[in-house]
Design a protein around this motif. Structure first.
Motif, PDB file in Angstrom:
ATOM      1  N   ILE A 178      38.611  37.248  34.080  1.00  0.00           N
ATOM      2  CA  ILE A 178      39.731  36.258  34.604  1.00  0.00           C
ATOM      3  C   ILE A 178      39.734  37.348  35.468  1.00  0.00           C
ATOM      4  CG2 ILE A 178      42.322  35.800  34.592  1.00  0.00           C
ATOM      5  CD1 ILE A 178      41.920  34.901  31.810  1.00  0.00           C
ATOM      6  N   SER A 179      39.649  38.758  35.841  1.00  0.00           N
ATOM      7  CA  SER A 179      40.149  39.995  36.906  1.00  0.00           C
ATOM      8  C   SER A 179      39.144  39.718  37.393  1.00  0.00           C
ATOM      9  CB  SER A 179      40.463  41.193  36.228  1.00  0.00           C
ATOM     10  OG  SER A 179      40.613  41.755  37.552  1.00  0.00           O
ATOM     11  N   LEU A 180      37.667  39.705  37.506  1.00  0.00           N
ATOM     12  CA  LEU A 180      36.548  39.736  38.276  1.00  0.00           C
ATOM     13  C   LEU A 180      36.493  38.280  38.853  1.00  0.00           C
ATOM     14  CD1 LEU A 180      33.937  40.275  38.626  1.00  0.00           C
ATOM     15  CD2 LEU A 180      32.882  39.456  37.020  1.00  0.00           C
ATOM     16  N   GLU A 181      36.685  36.835  38.727  1.00  0.00           N
ATOM     17  CA  GLU A 181      37.199  35.663  39.101  1.00  0.00           C
ATOM     18  C   GLU A 181      37.797  36.560  40.010  1.00  0.00           C
ATOM     19  OE1 GLU A 181      38.030  32.955  37.176  1.00  0.00           O
ATOM     20  OE2 GLU A 181      35.932  32.980  35.651  1.00  0.00           O
ATOM     21  N   ALA A 182      39.108  36.669  40.109  1.00  0.00           N
ATOM     22  CA  ALA A 182      40.024  36.772  40.776  1.00  0.00           C
ATOM     23  C   ALA A 182      39.529  37.518  41.915  1.00  0.00           C
ATOM     24  CB  ALA A 182      41.401  37.244  40.155  1.00  0.00           C
ATOM     25  N   ASN A 183      39.283  38.761  41.597  1.00  0.00           N
ATOM     26  CA  ASN A 183      38.780  39.228  42.854  1.00  0.00           C
ATOM     27  C   ASN A 183      37.509  39.619  43.520  1.00  0.00           C
ATOM     28  OD1 ASN A 183      40.617  41.154  42.005  1.00  0.00           O
ATOM     29  ND2 ASN A 183      39.400  42.952  40.072  1.00  0.00           N
ATOM     30  N   ASN A 184      36.398  38.699  42.933  1.00  0.00           N
ATOM     31  CA  ASN A 184      36.100  37.876  43.502  1.00  0.00           C
ATOM     32  C   ASN A 184      36.556  36.586  44.441  1.00  0.00           C
ATOM     33  OD1 ASN A 184      33.312  38.850  42.536  1.00  0.00           O
ATOM     34  ND2 ASN A 184      33.220  37.583  40.907  1.00  0.00           N
ATOM     35  N   ALA A 185      37.748  35.989  44.505  1.00  0.00           N
ATOM     36  CA  ALA A 185      38.022  35.457  45.373  1.00  0.00           C
ATOM     37  C   ALA A 185      38.413  35.855  46.835  1.00  0.00           C
ATOM     38  CB  ALA A 185      38.990  34.810  44.842  1.00  0.00           C
ATOM     39  N   LEU A 186      38.106  36.998  46.620  1.00  0.00           N
ATOM     40  CA  LEU A 186      38.963  37.901  48.148  1.00  0.00           C
ATOM     41  C   LEU A 186      38.077  38.162  48.968  1.00  0.00           C
ATOM     42  CD1 LEU A 186      41.283  40.368  46.067  1.00  0.00           C
ATOM     43  CD2 LEU A 186      41.866  38.439  47.110  1.00  0.00           C
ATOM     44  N   THR A 187      36.724  38.433  47.646  1.00  0.00           N
ATOM     45  CA  THR A 187      34.961  38.689  49.519  1.00  0.00           C
ATOM     46  C   THR A 187      35.575  37.888  50.576  1.00  0.00           C
ATOM     47  OG1 THR A 187      33.954  39.270  46.967  1.00  0.00           O
ATOM     48  CG2 THR A 187      32.898  38.775  48.424  1.00  0.00           C
ATOM     49  N   GLY A 188      35.010  38.234  51.385  1.00  0.00           N
ATOM     50  CA  GLY A 188      35.497  38.011  52.883  1.00  0.00           C
ATOM     51  C   GLY A 188      36.477  37.498  53.571  1.00  0.00           C
ATOM     52  N   ARG A 189      37.403  38.210  52.603  1.00  0.00           N
ATOM     53  CA  ARG A 189      39.098  37.942  53.196  1.00  0.00           C
ATOM     54  C   ARG A 189      39.555  38.937  53.729  1.00  0.00           C
ATOM     55  NH1 ARG A 189      41.962  33.788  49.350  1.00  0.00           N
ATOM     56  NH2 ARG A 189      41.691  31.876  50.277  1.00  0.00           N
ATOM     57  N   GLU A 190      40.304  38.849  54.640  1.00  0.00           N
ATOM     58  CA  GLU A 190      41.103  40.147  54.859  1.00  0.00           C
ATOM     59  C   GLU A 190      42.048  40.380  53.790  1.00  0.00           C
ATOM     60  OE1 GLU A 190      42.975  39.639  59.114  1.00  0.00           O
ATOM     61  OE2 GLU A 190      41.514  39.610  59.596  1.00  0.00           O
ATOM     62  N   ALA A 191      42.683  41.873  53.761  1.00  0.00           N
ATOM     63  CA  ALA A 191      43.333  42.091  53.024  1.00  0.00           C
ATOM     64  C   ALA A 191      44.075  43.562  53.325  1.00  0.00           C
ATOM     65  CB  ALA A 191      42.719  42.580  51.638  1.00  0.00           C
ATOM     66  N   ASP A 192      45.339  44.220  52.847  1.00  0.00           N
ATOM     67  CA  ASP A 192      45.866  44.625  53.114  1.00  0.00           C
ATOM     68  C   ASP A 192      45.964  45.499  51.855  1.00  0.00           C
ATOM     69  OD1 ASP A 192      47.200  43.979  55.542  1.00  0.00           O
ATOM     70  OD2 ASP A 192      48.322  42.915  54.593  1.00  0.00           O
ATOM     71  N   VAL A 193      45.946  47.037  52.042  1.00  0.00           N
ATOM     72  CA  VAL A 193      45.787  48.568  51.378  1.00  0.00           C
ATOM     73  C   VAL A 193      46.256  49.888  51.644  1.00  0.00           C
ATOM     74  CG1 VAL A 193      43.632  49.936  50.702  1.00  0.00           C
ATOM     75  CG2 VAL A 193      43.191  47.633  51.309  1.00  0.00           C
ATOM     76  N   ILE A 194      47.074  49.973  50.509  1.00  0.00           N
ATOM     77  CA  ILE A 194      47.599  51.373  50.561  1.00  0.00           C
ATOM     78  C   ILE A 194      46.871  52.404  50.496  1.00  0.00           C
ATOM     79  CG2 ILE A 194      49.935  52.625  49.381  1.00  0.00           C
ATOM     80  CD1 ILE A 194      50.678  49.625  48.552  1.00  0.00           C
ATOM     81  N   VAL A 195      46.764  52.813  51.450  1.00  0.00           N
ATOM     82  CA  VAL A 195      45.441  54.601  51.370  1.00  0.00           C
ATOM     83  C   VAL A 195      46.486  55.217  49.962  1.00  0.00           C
ATOM     84  CG1 VAL A 195      44.501  56.114  52.341  1.00  0.00           C
ATOM     85  CG2 VAL A 195      44.778  54.119  53.256  1.00  0.00           C
TER      86      VAL A 195
END
Length: 142
Positions: free
Chosen positions: A62-79
């Motif tokens: 389930i986590s893999l599917e959710a993470n794959n759905a982010l591919t190609g998108r922008e995301a905000d990341v905390i360093v």
């Protein structure tokens, strides 16, 4: 304690239906003075371990599917960490450090980001509990 095979199958069905973005689980560990420690019908350590493994394998998919759905998108990341060679490690805003997804970032210029900064990335790949991408700078978009 007292979890039956039927209870466990119901839990798996529930997780399949709800599709939690994040889910953690553990085998029950009896503690002195806690009423649950005295409850009858606790599954054996072998059964409990097998159930935990099955549950977490389901969640990994389930986590893999959710993470794959982010591919190609922008995301905000905390360093969380600046790494050598223009790389950093961090997390998405909803992720707890050292518990949830890790985000691997590449393309940083020296001094461009510090621990605690928010940066924007383009997600390029994903695994069960890791996301990778390249930093975006002003004017860039996915």
């Amino acid at each position: 304690p007292g979890e039956t095979d039927e209870d466990f199958r119901e839990l798996l069905d529930f997780v399949r239906e709800i599709r939690f973005t994040r889910l953690g689980a553990f085998v029950f560990s009896p503690e002195d003075g806690v009423p649950a420690a005295a409850m009858p019908g606790r599954p054996s350590a072998r059964v409990a371990g097998k159930r935990l493994k099955e549950l977490m394998e389901l969640q990994a998919g389930i986590s893999l599917e959710a993470n794959n759905a982010l591919t190609g998108r922008e995301a905000d990341v905390i360093v969380d960490e600046i790494l050598p060679r223009g790389k950093a490690a961090g997390r998405l805003f909803a992720d707890a450090p050292e518990i949830d997804n890790t985000v691997r970032v590449k393309g940083l210029k020296k001094g461009e980001a510090q621990v605690g900064d928010f940066i924007k990335i383009r997600v390029e790949s994903a695994a069960e509990y890791e996301i990778s991408g390249t930093i975006l700078r002003g004017g860039e978009s996915a």
